[in-house]
Every structure is written in structure tokens, then in C-alpha cells.
Scaffold this motif. Structure first.
Motif, PDB file in Angstrom:
ATOM      1  N   VAL A  65       0.841  -1.206   0.000  1.00 22.06           N
ATOM      2  CA  VAL A  65       0.000   0.000   0.000  1.00 22.06           C
ATOM      3  C   VAL A  65       0.873   1.251   0.000  1.00 22.06           C
ATOM      4  N   LEU A  66       0.558   2.181  -0.895  1.00 24.59           N
ATOM      5  CA  LEU A  66       1.208   3.488  -0.963  1.00 24.59           C
ATOM      6  C   LEU A  66       0.182   4.559  -0.637  1.00 24.59           C
ATOM      7  N   ASP A  67       0.435   5.354   0.402  1.00 24.25           N
ATOM      8  CA  ASP A  67      -0.478   6.415   0.826  1.00 24.25           C
ATOM      9  C   ASP A  67       0.098   7.757   0.380  1.00 24.25           C
ATOM     10  N   ILE A  68      -0.518   8.351  -0.651  1.00 30.19           N
ATOM     11  CA  ILE A  68      -0.066   9.625  -1.209  1.00 30.19           C
ATOM     12  C   ILE A  68      -0.634  10.768  -0.371  1.00 30.19           C
ATOM     13  N   GLY A  69       0.252  11.637   0.128  1.00 31.21           N
ATOM     14  CA  GLY A  69      -0.193  12.705   1.019  1.00 31.21           C
ATOM     15  C   GLY A  69      -0.620  12.130   2.352  1.00 31.21           C
ATOM     16  N   CYS A  70       0.229  11.312   2.953  1.00 32.75           N
ATOM     17  CA  CYS A  70      -0.144  10.531   4.135  1.00 32.75           C
ATOM     18  C   CYS A  70      -0.397  11.371   5.373  1.00 32.75           C
ATOM     19  N   GLY A  71       0.045  12.654   5.377  1.00 32.41           N
ATOM     20  CA  GLY A  71      -0.135  13.471   6.564  1.00 32.41           C
ATOM     21  C   GLY A  71       0.555  12.835   7.759  1.00 32.41           C
ATOM     22  N   PRO A  72      -0.060  12.912   8.952  1.00 34.11           N
ATOM     23  CA  PRO A  72       0.584  12.350  10.140  1.00 34.11           C
ATOM     24  C   PRO A  72       0.561  10.830  10.210  1.00 34.11           C
ATOM     25  N   GLY A  73       0.024  10.179   9.183  1.00 34.82           N
ATOM     26  CA  GLY A  73       0.287   8.758   8.989  1.00 34.82           C
ATOM     27  C   GLY A  73      -0.588   7.763   9.721  1.00 34.82           C
ATOM     28  N   ARG A  74      -1.817   8.147  10.057  1.00 33.22           N
ATOM     29  CA  ARG A  74      -2.650   7.213  10.819  1.00 33.22           C
ATOM     30  C   ARG A  74      -2.933   5.924  10.052  1.00 33.22           C
ATOM     31  N   THR A  99       4.473  10.314  11.236  1.00 37.69           N
ATOM     32  CA  THR A  99       4.206   8.973  10.720  1.00 37.69           C
ATOM     33  C   THR A  99       5.220   7.976  11.268  1.00 37.69           C
ATOM     34  N   VAL A 100       6.481   8.360  11.245  1.00 38.16           N
ATOM     35  CA  VAL A 100       7.532   7.467  11.731  1.00 38.16           C
ATOM     36  C   VAL A 100       7.392   7.238  13.238  1.00 38.16           C
ATOM     37  N   ARG A 101       7.071   8.300  13.985  1.00 34.42           N
ATOM     38  CA  ARG A 101       6.889   8.139  15.437  1.00 34.42           C
ATOM     39  C   ARG A 101       5.715   7.213  15.753  1.00 34.42           C
ATOM     40  N   ALA A 102       4.711   7.206  14.863  1.00 33.75           N
ATOM     41  CA  ALA A 102       3.546   6.340  15.068  1.00 33.75           C
ATOM     42  C   ALA A 102       3.813   4.892  14.668  1.00 33.75           C
ATOM     43  N   GLY A 103       4.984   4.632  14.103  1.00 30.60           N
ATOM     44  CA  GLY A 103       5.332   3.270  13.729  1.00 30.60           C
ATOM     45  C   GLY A 103       5.212   2.958  12.257  1.00 30.60           C
ATOM     46  N   GLY A 104       4.939   3.980  11.440  1.00 30.35           N
ATOM     47  CA  GLY A 104       4.835   3.779   9.997  1.00 30.35           C
ATOM     48  C   GLY A 104       6.122   4.148   9.281  1.00 30.35           C
ATOM     49  N   SER A 105       6.147   3.890   7.980  1.00 28.53           N
ATOM     50  CA  SER A 105       7.272   4.272   7.122  1.00 28.53           C
ATOM     51  C   SER A 105       6.808   5.364   6.176  1.00 28.53           C
ATOM     52  N   ALA A 106       7.637   6.391   5.984  1.00 23.26           N
ATOM     53  CA  ALA A 106       7.236   7.503   5.121  1.00 23.26           C
ATOM     54  C   ALA A 106       8.458   8.189   4.546  1.00 23.26           C
ATOM     55  N   LEU A 107       8.264   8.795   3.378  1.00 18.69           N
ATOM     56  CA  LEU A 107       9.295   9.570   2.705  1.00 18.69           C
ATOM     57  C   LEU A 107       8.817  11.002   2.539  1.00 18.69           C
ATOM     58  N   CYS A 108       9.738  11.958   2.707  1.00 26.28           N
ATOM     59  CA  CYS A 108       9.408  13.366   2.506  1.00 26.28           C
ATOM     60  C   CYS A 108       9.677  13.709   1.045  1.00 26.28           C
ATOM     61  N   ARG A 109       8.688  13.468   0.209  1.00 24.29           N
ATOM     62  CA  ARG A 109       8.803  13.717  -1.236  1.00 24.29           C
ATOM     63  C   ARG A 109       7.442  14.091  -1.811  1.00 24.29           C
ATOM     64  N   SER A 110       7.485  14.713  -2.967  1.00 23.10           N
ATOM     65  CA  SER A 110       6.281  14.886  -3.769  1.00 23.10           C
ATOM     66  C   SER A 110       5.944  13.573  -4.449  1.00 23.10           C
ATOM     67  N   VAL A 111       4.673  13.356  -4.690  1.00 26.23           N
ATOM     68  CA  VAL A 111       4.260  12.161  -5.421  1.00 26.23           C
ATOM     69  C   VAL A 111       4.845  12.132  -6.820  1.00 26.23           C
ATOM     70  N   PHE A 112       5.213  13.290  -7.345  1.00 24.12           N
ATOM     71  CA  PHE A 112       5.778  13.361  -8.692  1.00 24.12           C
ATOM     72  C   PHE A 112       7.294  13.157  -8.717  1.00 24.12           C
TER      73      PHE A 112
END
Length: 219
Positions: A65-74, A99-112
Motif C-alpha cells: 500500500v502506498l499512501d499519497i499525502g499521508c499526513g501524520p500517517g494514521r 508517521t515514523v513516530r507512530a510506527g509507519g514508514s514515510a518519505l518526505c517527497r512529492s508524489v511526482f
């Protein structure tokens, strides 16, 4: 060209009013249109655990699953707790950090920007109005198709109103804090389903939960 199109929006979402709201986990926060119209942003809900409507989205997520614009990652964090492979993408460093503090994985990038796993994500998410990213839904849908696996799904949250608009907006906090102007879009279910085939997506179904509206598209 599309990446350049979204750069002003990326800068705006990194601005202090939005980042500050995420940092403390609450609003008030709004998108303001040039004519003065305000759209409240549900920061408290975004920073909370998934609610009943979110659960209907999570239940439809299959595979990677890829969450585009995941925000705080819930959603990303919830999938991680279920042992699922999930990645969030967001242009706001504070969103990625939460997102990372909540236990998820995330990248600081634009979807493009270049993203890992392009063409191999089984489910792509555009939740919380993120179909508006870049102010060009057709370009965003085409980019999502590039990221999704053959036969993959795109789950999109649409506006409750029957709307199809491209507007200039800015983020503000109601206390004088204001971000830069950028392009945004709002689409209702009918507009999304009408435009999806031209971007390579087939409407598979729609549903509503807790007053929110969603569309399931398949590649």
C-alpha cells in the motif's frame, strides 16, 4: 512538467501554519479560496487513530500500500501494526516525522518525485481530499497509475458535494498565520468517475461511511 506544477503547493504545505498544527496535533486550520470561502482542515482527526470511515478504507487495502499525502500517517501506521507493507509520501517534514513516530514508514517527497516500487504498489491511497494535490486531478490520476501494479487499486476520498473545481488557495490558522498560495482541486464522486477512464482507471465501486465519500478505481 508535472513536478514543477506542484512545487508551489509543496512549499505551501511546508509552511508554518500547517507544520505547526501537525506538531501540536490540532487546529484550527483552513484552506481559504481567493473569494474568501473556507474549507476547515480536520487536523485532530488526521492526528488521531483511524475512525470507522478509515476502517472501511483499510479493509479494502490489499497487498503493498502506498499512501499519497499521508499526513501524520494514521493509515500507514495502522497497516504497519497489521504487519502490512505500507509507505506514506508527504511533502511536509513534520507529517513524515509523525508517521515514523507512530510506527509507519514515510518519505518526505512529492508524489511526482521518483518513488520506490513504482509500478508495483497493489493499493494506492488518495484520502482526506488528496485528489486535490497539484490542482490537476488528471495528472495526479495518471501518476497514480504509473505507481500502481497492473490490476492494482486506487482508493480515493471525494468531496461530499457534486463539485469539480480547480482553485487557488492558501493555508491559514485563523490567528493571522498564512501560507503561500497554490493550486488545489475538489472533486465529487461523479466528476472523479467521469474523469478516471481517461487516466487509465476503471470505476469499480463507491461507498459512504460516517458522512465521507469514497471511490474504488482499478487499473
Amino acid at each position: 512538467m508535472t513536478a514543477q506544477l506542484t512545487e508551489p503547493a509543496a512549499r505551501a504545505w511546508r509552511a508554518d501554519p500547517y507544520a505547526d498544527a501537525l506538531r501540536v496535533g490540532r487546529g484550527p486550520l483552513y484552506l481559504r479560496r481567493q473569494d474568501g470561502w473556507l474549507l476547515p482542515l480536520e487536523v485532530e482527526r488526521w492526528c488521531a487513530e483511524p475512525d470507522a470511515a478509515d476502517d472501511t478504507v483499510l479493509a479494502r487495502c490489499t497487498g503493498r500500500v502506498l499512501d499519497i499525502g499521508c499526513g501524520p500517517g494514521r493509515l500507514v501506521a495502522a497497516l504497519a501494526r497489521l504487519g502490512r507493507t505500507a509507505l506514506g509520501v508527504d511533502v511536509t517534514p513534520e507529517a513524515v516525522a509523525r508517521t515514523v513516530r507512530a510506527g509507519g514508514s514515510a518519505l518526505c517527497r512529492s508524489v511526482f518525485d521518483p518513488l520506490p516500487g513504482a509500478g508495483r504498489w497493489d493499493t494506492v491511497l488518495l484520502i482526506d481530499g488528496n485528489i486535490g494535490i497539484g490542482g490537476d486531478p488528471a495528472a495526479l490520476l495518471r501518476r497514480a497509475r504509473e505507481l500502481a501494479a497492473p490490476g492494482g487499486s486506487l482508493l480515493v476520498e471525494t468531496a461530499a458535494a457534486d463539485v469539480d473545481e480547480r482553485v487557488d488557495v492558501h493555508v491559514e490558522d485563523g490567528n493571522g498565520g498564512r501560507g503561500a498560495s497554490f493550486r488545489w482541486a475538489r472533486l465529487g464522486t461523479r466528476a472523479l468517475c467521469a474523469g478516471a477512464p481517461g487516466a487509465g482507471w476503471t470505476p469499480h465501486g463507491t461507498w459512504q461511511a460516517a458522512g465521507r465519500h469514497f471511490v474504488h478505481l482499478t487499473r
